[in-house]
Motif scaffolding. Structure first.
Motif, mmCIF file in Angstrom:
data_model
loop_
_atom_site.group_PDB
_atom_site.id
_atom_site.type_symbol
_atom_site.label_atom_id
_atom_site.label_comp_id
_atom_site.label_asym_id
_atom_site.label_seq_id
_atom_site.Cartn_x
_atom_site.Cartn_y
_atom_site.Cartn_z
ATOM 1 N N PRO A 1 0.813 -1.336 0.054
ATOM 2 C CA PRO A 1 -0.095 -0.009 0.089
ATOM 3 C C PRO A 1 0.960 1.413 0.043
ATOM 4 O O PRO A 1 1.899 1.347 0.774
ATOM 5 N N GLY A 2 0.496 2.145 -0.917
ATOM 6 C CA GLY A 2 1.091 3.517 -0.879
ATOM 7 C C GLY A 2 2.550 3.537 -1.859
ATOM 8 O O GLY A 2 3.205 4.511 -1.793
ATOM 9 N N ALA A 3 2.663 2.384 -2.251
ATOM 10 C CA ALA A 3 4.098 2.349 -3.018
ATOM 11 C C ALA A 3 4.015 3.054 -4.512
ATOM 12 O O ALA A 3 3.089 3.302 -4.982
ATOM 13 N N HIS A 4 4.919 3.643 -4.649
ATOM 14 C CA HIS A 4 5.212 4.379 -5.949
ATOM 15 C C HIS A 4 6.705 3.943 -6.670
ATOM 16 O O HIS A 4 7.777 4.014 -6.066
ATOM 17 N N ILE A 5 6.443 3.433 -7.764
ATOM 18 C CA ILE A 5 7.673 3.003 -8.654
ATOM 19 C C ILE A 5 7.956 4.171 -9.631
ATOM 20 O O ILE A 5 7.101 4.318 -10.374
ATOM 21 N N PRO A 6 9.013 4.771 -9.543
ATOM 22 C CA PRO A 6 9.308 5.954 -10.451
ATOM 23 C C PRO A 6 9.512 5.545 -11.893
ATOM 24 O O PRO A 6 9.661 4.311 -12.202
ATOM 25 N N PRO A 7 9.519 6.456 -12.780
ATOM 26 C CA PRO A 7 9.710 6.071 -14.280
ATOM 27 C C PRO A 7 10.847 5.293 -14.610
ATOM 28 O O PRO A 7 12.037 5.772 -14.027
ATOM 29 N N HIS A 8 10.978 4.375 -15.210
ATOM 30 C CA HIS A 8 11.898 3.600 -15.700
ATOM 31 C C HIS A 8 11.565 2.866 -16.991
ATOM 32 O O HIS A 8 10.493 2.893 -17.404
ATOM 33 N N ARG A 9 12.864 2.205 -17.699
ATOM 34 C CA ARG A 9 12.487 1.338 -18.723
ATOM 35 C C ARG A 9 13.164 -0.056 -18.700
ATOM 36 O O ARG A 9 14.218 -0.180 -17.951
ATOM 37 N N GLY A 10 12.471 -0.855 -19.508
ATOM 38 C CA GLY A 10 13.312 -2.165 -19.487
ATOM 39 C C GLY A 10 14.603 -2.269 -20.515
ATOM 40 O O GLY A 10 14.973 -1.278 -21.120
ATOM 41 N N VAL A 11 15.027 -3.343 -20.544
ATOM 42 C CA VAL A 11 16.635 -3.377 -21.108
ATOM 43 C C VAL A 11 16.514 -3.807 -22.359
ATOM 44 O O VAL A 11 17.664 -3.491 -23.044
ATOM 45 N N THR A 12 15.523 -4.180 -22.888
ATOM 46 C CA THR A 12 15.601 -4.626 -24.419
ATOM 47 C C THR A 12 14.372 -4.754 -25.145
ATOM 48 O O THR A 12 13.368 -5.241 -24.501
ATOM 49 N N LYS A 13 14.209 -4.358 -26.366
ATOM 50 C CA LYS A 13 13.056 -4.606 -26.970
ATOM 51 C C LYS A 13 12.694 -5.879 -27.462
ATOM 52 O O LYS A 13 11.524 -6.307 -28.009
ATOM 53 N N GLY A 14 13.622 -6.662 -27.280
ATOM 54 C CA GLY A 14 13.447 -8.103 -27.683
ATOM 55 C C GLY A 14 12.353 -8.694 -26.802
ATOM 56 O O GLY A 14 12.040 -9.924 -27.137
ATOM 57 N N LEU A 15 12.011 -8.154 -25.742
ATOM 58 C CA LEU A 15 11.137 -8.746 -24.817
ATOM 59 C C LEU A 15 9.917 -7.906 -24.700
ATOM 60 O O LEU A 15 9.833 -6.686 -24.880
ATOM 61 N N ILE A 16 8.632 -8.640 -24.347
ATOM 62 C CA ILE A 16 7.494 -7.862 -24.119
ATOM 63 C C ILE A 16 6.882 -8.426 -22.665
ATOM 64 O O ILE A 16 7.025 -9.394 -22.286
ATOM 65 N N THR A 17 6.106 -7.651 -21.977
ATOM 66 C CA THR A 17 5.705 -7.786 -20.736
ATOM 67 C C THR A 17 4.192 -8.041 -20.637
ATOM 68 O O THR A 17 3.497 -7.198 -21.423
ATOM 69 N N CYS A 18 3.723 -8.946 -19.943
ATOM 70 C CA CYS A 18 2.554 -9.214 -19.671
ATOM 71 C C CYS A 18 2.082 -9.131 -18.202
ATOM 72 O O CYS A 18 2.867 -9.709 -17.463
#
Length: 226
Positions: A111-128
């Protein structure tokens, strides 16, 4: 440079958020989401089963809120975490059917968590993301590029994490999703390039150090008989 070359060979759109209908296997996750949720709930509510991401992955310490973002890995960059898989047999069986699976993780946000802006390491992967526990007494949301989205229990969200993204859990409860990373469908030469990039990542400290830390964490829990 590698991401641009991979994008040119992509067999699916290069948009920040993708259509789940382009990935038929997501229907199996949605159809079995309660079985996955039941296993995740037991892990998420245990005090020590899922370690803080910042404790196992030094590369995430700049963005992972201490003790507010926990991760329980079943697979990480192609490596099976056998102790964890044994605790979640139904989930493990379901995600093992995903084509070109890279990672499978219960992502647990306090509760109350915030993950600041970030990016993944490679366009070879997709997230679900498969929504498992989504509190309703506030706003649990994710920004991907310029789009703001919200999880729903039993529903899947697919996105390209190389786009800038940010997460909030502005609720009084714990948010849990099953986070899947899988290899992007590609034609050549993108497939060859993406495979090379992933091979390098898997051998790097970015993967090998968290892998060792998870083993140490699990070994410590066994010593404590937790």
């Amino acid at each position: 440079m590698f991401d641009r070359l991979i994008a040119k060979s992509s067999l699916v759109p290069n948009k920040p958020v993708l259509d789940v209908r382009d990935f038929a296997w997501t229907a199996t996750l949605r159809a079995n989401w309660t079985a996955i949720r039941d296993e995740a709930e037991r892990i998420a509510l245990a005090d020590n089963a899922a370690p803080p991401l910042a404790a196992i992955s030094p590369d995430h310490r700049a963005i992972a809120p201490v003790d507010m973002w926990r991760s329980f890995f079943l697979w990480g960059y192609g490596f099976a975490i056998e102790d964890n898989i044994a605790q979640c047999p139904e989930t493990a069986k379901l995600v093992a059917q995903i084509p070109r699976l890279n990672s499978a993780v219960f992502s647990i946000l306090a509760p109350g968590a915030h993950i600041p802006p970030h990016r993944g390491v490679t366009k070879g992967l997709i997230t679900c993301h498969l929504g498992l526990i989504v509190p309703r007494d506030g706003d649990a949301r994710i920004r991907i590029g310029d789009r703001m989205l919200r999880w729903a229990e039993g529903e899947t969200l697919i996105f390209d994490d190389t786009y800038d993204h940010e997460v909030w859990n502005d609720t009084g409860g714990t948010r849990v999703v099953l986070l899947i990373q899988f290899e992007r469908p590609l034609r050549q030469p993108g497939r060859w390039i993406a495979d090379l990039v992933l091979k390098l990542i898997r051998r790097s400290p970015f993967v090998q150090e968290p892998r060792a830390n998870i083993q140490h964490w699990n070994a410590a829990l066994k010593c404590l008989d937790i």
